[in-house]
Design an enzyme around this catalytic site. Structure first.
Site, PDB file in Angstrom:
ATOM      1  N   THR A   1     -13.558  43.255 -28.205  1.00  0.00           N
ATOM      2  CA  THR A   1     -14.612  43.561 -29.167  1.00  0.00           C
ATOM      3  C   THR A   1     -15.727  44.324 -28.449  1.00  0.00           C
ATOM      4  O   THR A   1     -16.089  43.991 -27.323  1.00  0.00           O
ATOM      5  CB  THR A   1     -15.170  42.272 -29.821  1.00  0.00           C
ATOM      6  OG1 THR A   1     -16.210  42.611 -30.747  1.00  0.00           O
ATOM      7  CG2 THR A   1     -15.731  41.308 -28.790  1.00  0.00           C
TER       8      THR A   1
ATOM      9  N   HIS B   1     -10.646  26.775 -22.481  1.00  0.00           N
ATOM     10  CA  HIS B   1     -10.598  26.031 -21.215  1.00  0.00           C
ATOM     11  C   HIS B   1      -9.536  24.928 -21.233  1.00  0.00           C
ATOM     12  O   HIS B   1      -9.245  24.319 -20.197  1.00  0.00           O
ATOM     13  CB  HIS B   1     -11.973  25.421 -20.925  1.00  0.00           C
ATOM     14  CG  HIS B   1     -12.284  25.296 -19.469  1.00  0.00           C
ATOM     15  ND1 HIS B   1     -11.364  25.531 -18.478  1.00  0.00           N
ATOM     16  CD2 HIS B   1     -13.428  24.943 -18.819  1.00  0.00           C
ATOM     17  CE1 HIS B   1     -11.908  25.335 -17.299  1.00  0.00           C
ATOM     18  NE2 HIS B   1     -13.170  24.977 -17.464  1.00  0.00           N
TER      19      HIS B   1
END
Length: 403
Positions: A322, A374
């Site tokens: 992006t 994560h």
């Protein structure tokens, strides 16, 4: 004999949509393949075409939510065309009277065009139409340049009003409108991504001197050979593919209790549209050259702007890029595009003093951000991935040599 106009299936996950606009009126004579309506879903906006010619009878109104397979209109094939052609043709091609104003003339265009004209203050009469018989379409209005703005709009900023002046008592202080299905789905997915993933962001910065020098040196030859400009995005796509190959843990996703490792490189490119953010996917980027990637991005940007993006265009990406820098963003923490495990945020290029070989030099610098899940991506992998992207951009020869 009447033919039913049925809401078509648009994808397995789409069960309904909202009629954003009717491009015809009750009793209009329509030609085969004429655009009848615009349907907004939680993923795309599509146009419905007339399968036959005849007089149309509407069974639903603008703003109605309709199920896939619902009958929203009928077309009487036995009705003959009015003298001089269809009602739309006669309206759109009739010469205006001498005292006709642009506002009155706009009645001859579709509701979608009128809506954009009102929201963006663009005069349809000044826009070159590409539709049937020169009709101004929604796509034409979205592509209209500032020179097509209505005369009422002034280029200079209005004079500031005194801070103590109260608003006019007759003016509305707030307005309310229904959230579109697409905007609602975007909101739902963004919130879900933050709630379901252990999202973390790591940052770095890249010296864009080499990339900018490369583009400047070879831009003319690149355009002459390929017909498109060499942009930053194709180089970033190649840098990301190289980094994914070096750090395959980023190219994976969670499915229940399983980790799915991807061995292909379909990269999503976030595109801002009037309807909201979309992420079309460029397939097999490891096998494409820079020119092919640029052409794919241009094609998707055009389709997104014109509301032609399909479900297949938005499906199957393994990683997203992006670019908030085109709007001036200096730094951000991009949100994951689930179920992907990583997203790269590009930002604006700024001339900044940096230390180079013990000396201070002014360089074009860009901050990079990688958000990652994560749960399956360790910090070491995320940092290494971002360093690989940085190295590839600061030394583009790495992309050619694959190192």
């Amino acid at each position: 004999m009447a033919t039913e106009v049925i809401v078509p299936a648009l994808g397995e996950s789409i069960t309904s949509g909202i009629i954003a606009a009717w491009n015809v009126k009750e009793g209009d004579y329509v030609e085969k393949d004429q655009v009848l309506y615009e349907l907004e879903t939680d993923k795309i906006t599509s146009e419905g075409l007339a399968e036959v010619a005849g007089v149309v009878s509407l069974k639903a109104e603008e703003g109605d939510e309709v199920d896939i397979g619902a009958v929203i209109a009928t077309i009487d094939e036995s009705a003959s065309a009015p003298a001089g052609g269809s009602s739309e043709k006669s309206e759109s091609t009739a010469a205006p009277a001498e005292n006709e104003t642009p506002e009155k003339k706009s009645d001859a265009v579709s509701p979608a065009v009128r809506r954009i004209a009102e929201e963006e203050n663009i005069d349809p009469a000044s826009v070159s139409g590409t539709g049937k018989d020169g009709r101004v379409t929604k796509g034409d209005m979205l592509k209209a340049q500032p020179t097509s703005r209505m005369p009422a709009e002034k280029s200079e900023a209005p004079a500031p009003k005194p801070a103590a002046k109260a608003p006019a008592p007759t003016g509305e202080r707030t307005t309310r409108k229904r959230m579109t299905p697409l905007r609602a789905k975007i909101a739902e997915r963004l919130v879900a991504a933050q709630q379901e993933a252990a999202m973390l962001t790591t940052f770095n910065e890249v010296d864009m001197t080499a990339v900018m020098g490369l583009r400047k040196q070879y831009q003319d030859a690149f355009v002459k050979k390929n017909g498109v400009k060499l942009g930053f995005m194709s180089l970033f796509v190649k840098a990301v593919v190289n980094a994914l190959q070096e750090v395959p843990g980023i190219n994976a996703q969670i499915d229940g209790n399983d980790i799915v490792q991807n061995h292909f490189y379909d990269i999503g490119i976030a595109v801002s549209t009037p309807k909201g953010l979309m992420v079309p996917v460029v397939r097999d980027c490891d096998q494409l050259g820079l020119a092919e990637i640029e052409k794919e991005i241009i094609n998707y940007a055009t389709k997104a702007r014109d509301g032609k993006i399909s479900i297949d265009d938005l499906s199957g990406g393994v990683f997203t890029i992006t670019n908030g820098g085109i709007f001036g963003s200096m730094l951000s923490t991009p949100i994951l595009n689930a179920p992907q495990s990583g997203i790269l945020g590009m930002h604006t290029i700024q001339q900044r003093p940096v230390a180079v070989d013990g000396k201070v030099d002014i360089r074009p610098m860009m901050y990079l951000a990688v958000s990652y899940d994560h749960r399956i991506v360790d910090g070491k992998e995320a940092v290494t991935f971002l360093v690989k992207v940085k190295q590839a951009l600061e030394d583009p020869a790495r992309l050619l040599l694959g190192v």
